[in-house]
Design a protein around this motif. Structure first.
Motif, mmCIF file in Angstrom:
data_model
loop_
_atom_site.group_PDB
_atom_site.id
_atom_site.type_symbol
_atom_site.label_atom_id
_atom_site.label_comp_id
_atom_site.label_asym_id
_atom_site.label_seq_id
_atom_site.Cartn_x
_atom_site.Cartn_y
_atom_site.Cartn_z
ATOM 1 N N PRO A 237 0.814 -1.220 0.000
ATOM 2 C CA PRO A 237 0.000 0.000 0.000
ATOM 3 C C PRO A 237 0.848 1.270 0.000
ATOM 4 O O PRO A 237 0.455 2.281 -0.603
ATOM 5 N N GLY A 238 1.999 1.229 0.661
ATOM 6 C CA GLY A 238 2.864 2.406 0.712
ATOM 7 C C GLY A 238 3.414 2.736 -0.669
ATOM 8 O O GLY A 238 3.400 3.885 -1.114
ATOM 9 N N PHE A 239 3.879 1.703 -1.340
ATOM 10 C CA PHE A 239 4.435 1.881 -2.679
ATOM 11 C C PHE A 239 3.365 2.434 -3.616
ATOM 12 O O PHE A 239 3.583 3.380 -4.376
ATOM 13 N N ASN A 240 2.173 1.827 -3.533
ATOM 14 C CA ASN A 240 1.084 2.286 -4.394
ATOM 15 C C ASN A 240 0.661 3.707 -4.056
ATOM 16 O O ASN A 240 0.334 4.493 -4.946
ATOM 17 N N ALA A 241 0.682 4.047 -2.762
ATOM 18 C CA ALA A 241 0.315 5.412 -2.377
ATOM 19 C C ALA A 241 1.301 6.420 -2.960
ATOM 20 O O ALA A 241 0.914 7.512 -3.398
ATOM 21 N N ILE A 242 2.573 6.045 -2.989
ATOM 22 C CA ILE A 242 3.574 6.941 -3.579
ATOM 23 C C ILE A 242 3.295 7.108 -5.073
ATOM 24 O O ILE A 242 3.353 8.213 -5.626
ATOM 25 N N LEU A 243 2.962 6.003 -5.732
ATOM 26 C CA LEU A 243 2.655 6.079 -7.156
ATOM 27 C C LEU A 243 1.396 6.921 -7.405
ATOM 28 O O LEU A 243 1.358 7.755 -8.315
ATOM 29 N N ILE A 244 0.392 6.719 -6.572
ATOM 30 C CA ILE A 244 -0.854 7.482 -6.713
ATOM 31 C C ILE A 244 -0.588 8.977 -6.519
ATOM 32 O O ILE A 244 -1.027 9.824 -7.297
ATOM 33 N N ARG A 245 0.172 9.279 -5.458
ATOM 34 C CA ARG A 245 0.527 10.674 -5.222
ATOM 35 C C ARG A 245 1.323 11.227 -6.400
ATOM 36 O O ARG A 245 1.113 12.355 -6.854
ATOM 37 N N GLY A 246 2.218 10.400 -6.924
ATOM 38 C CA GLY A 246 3.021 10.805 -8.078
ATOM 39 C C GLY A 246 2.134 11.107 -9.279
ATOM 40 O O GLY A 246 2.356 12.082 -9.999
ATOM 41 N N CYS A 247 1.138 10.259 -9.499
ATOM 42 C CA CYS A 247 0.239 10.480 -10.637
ATOM 43 C C CYS A 247 -0.539 11.786 -10.451
ATOM 44 O O CYS A 247 -0.675 12.568 -11.400
ATOM 45 N N SER A 248 -1.048 12.041 -9.240
ATOM 46 C CA SER A 248 -1.772 13.308 -9.014
ATOM 47 C C SER A 248 -0.839 14.495 -9.201
ATOM 48 O O SER A 248 -1.223 15.509 -9.801
ATOM 49 N N ASP A 249 0.364 14.380 -8.653
ATOM 50 C CA ASP A 249 1.306 15.502 -8.770
ATOM 51 C C ASP A 249 1.706 15.737 -10.229
ATOM 52 O O ASP A 249 1.828 16.873 -10.677
ATOM 53 N N LEU A 250 1.899 14.638 -10.946
ATOM 54 C CA LEU A 250 2.284 14.798 -12.357
ATOM 55 C C LEU A 250 1.134 15.420 -13.146
ATOM 56 O O LEU A 250 1.351 16.242 -14.040
ATOM 57 N N ALA A 251 -0.094 15.023 -12.806
ATOM 58 C CA ALA A 251 -1.261 15.584 -13.495
ATOM 59 C C ALA A 251 -1.318 17.101 -13.267
ATOM 60 O O ALA A 251 -1.508 17.879 -14.214
#
Ligand code: GLC
Length: 427
Positions: A237-251
């Protein structure tokens, strides 16, 4: 901490960063880790940006210069040969022009780039660098969903514990049992020559780490094959949360920079990820848990990986419950945030990722808690972090019961996080 103490620590942190700076990339610490590590570099750039913005951009660009043609950004770039680290390029054999490892690490690049961009003093420089990095980071995110979520479940799997960045966590123990050890080439570890063997992974674990490397190597590091062929597929979940945050930030960044397609694709990834993350929630533990994709079951291990989703923008009620859990943990340790629940008998205060506190985790967790208004718990985490530094210097990680420094010393990302904490306090 008074102003003069803070300023001394700040100067010392810069000294550590500069000492480990090899010009275009920074090693995590001399000796133990003599190359460039993926997420270390991205988080390090945040610290560097406070005294040299151009140098901070270079740190991330150097990493992305070694992105694979399929989009993966490797976890280690072996810029200059050094026999002090095992497993080195001769073991990985990935066939890259500059040798790299063949696995990845938590994708904090988008988060770091957005942060660098938004607070940049040199805006022109920031637009130039962020615009160049944008499609590369997008390609990495795309790679994740294509190769680590090949059946479209919305969450990506790690195929090796080292990908998680929390190498030796209790989270992997059970799934790791399925990784064989027969047939691995003879080897000599180097980590135990630099750090206390009692704090490091056991030989059996190390054998399994290497078995996976050899297995993937035998498949020619073809990422389209590795996922289904791996006996170890865990959704962290931590890894995925980082990816999710990354996707929002990149957007968000892509919108600002006029790249609507990248914005839309990443927004959609983040939404899909957040919805799927809900399936990892545990009422019993009041936090998220890892999911073993091979068996389809949640892994009963309350680690910091299930706390980190506060960084990814999970629903507020979830984040508030996690904050209460951290307060509870604070009753059992002197320093936050332990990497494993101290109430679990598997907690080990000094062993790598099985209990110790790490400043990078503290930084991301505090950031997420701050954003949802849990300012008191966030403040407690920041205070703990600075107290650790004042007491024990810039270590790799710390015993959360005593504050004793563990692992490597004069550690780059620890220093970078300290600079961030001190700068935030000024604001
Ligand atoms: C260890 C950590 C990993 C980090 C690396 C370099 O392997 O577990 O997260 O990237 O050291 O600091």
């Amino acid at each position: 901490m008074n102003a003069s103490e803070a300023s001394k620590i700040y100067d010392h942190a810069i000294e550590v960063l500069q000492e480990n700076d090899l010009g275009t990339y920074t090693v995590p610490t001399r000796g133990l880790y003599p190359f460039q590590w993926n997420w270390d570099s991205c988080l390090t750039a945040l610290g560097q940006s406070h005294y040299d913005e151009a140098r901070a951009w270079t740190e991330i660009e150097t990493l992305f210069a070694h992105q694979w043609p399929d989009g993966m950004v490797p976890h280690i770039v072996f810029h200059v040969w050094n026999d002090g680290y095992f497993p080195g390029p001769d073991v990985w054999q990935t066939g890259r022009p500059t040798p790299t490892s063949g696995i990845t690490q938590p994708p904090v690049a988008a988060f770091a780039v957005r942060r660098l961009f938004e607070r940049a003093k040199d805006k022109e420089l920031a637009v130039r660098h962020a615009s160049a990095l944008l499609p590369k980071i997008d390609a990495w995110h795309r790679w994740f969903y294509a190769n680590r979520d090949p059946h479209g479940e919305g969450l990506v799997a790690i195929l090796h514990p080292w990908e998680s960045g929390r190498d030796n966590s209790v989270d992997w123990d059970e799934a790791f049992e399925r990784v064989p050890t027969a047939g691995i080439d003879p080897y000599t570890r180097r980590d135990t020559q630099h750090a206390d063997p009692a704090h490091r992974p056991t030989k059996e674990q190390y054998d399994r780490y290497l078995w996976l490397v050899q297995h993937f190597r035998a498949l020619g590091w073809d990422n389209s094959k590795l996922h289904d062929a791996s006996p170890f597929q865990v959704i962290d979940p931590g890894f995925n949360a980082i990816l999710i945050r990354g996707c929002s930030d990149l957007a968000a960044l892509a919108e600002t920079l006029g790249e609507p397609e990248i914005a839309q694709a990443n927004r959609a990834r983040a939404e899909m990820g957040l919805a799927a993350l809900e399936g990892l929630w545990s009422d019993q533990h009041g936090q998220y848990l890892c999911l073993d994709r091979t068996t389809g079951t949640l892994i009963d291990s309350a680690s910091i990986g299930g706390i980190l989703p506060v960084f990814g923008g999970v629903p507020k009620d979830r984040a508030h419950e996690i904050a209460r859990g951290i307060e509870r943990q604070a009753g059992g340790v002197r320093f936050l945030v332990p990497s494993h629940d101290p109430a679990d008998p598997r907690f080990e205060a000094k062993r790598y990722w099985r209990g110790p506190a790490w400043l990078v985790m503290n930084y991301m967790i505090a950031d997420g808690l701050q954003a949802i208004g849990e300012t008191e718990v966030a403040g407690h985490i920041v205070r703990s972090s600075l107290e650790l530094i004042a007491q024990s210097g810039f270590a790799e990680y710390y015993d959360p019961l005593t504050g004793e420094p563990c692992g490597g010393g004069r550690f780059t990302w620890t220093a970078a996080m300290v600079i961030e904490f001190l700068k935030q306090a000024e604001r």
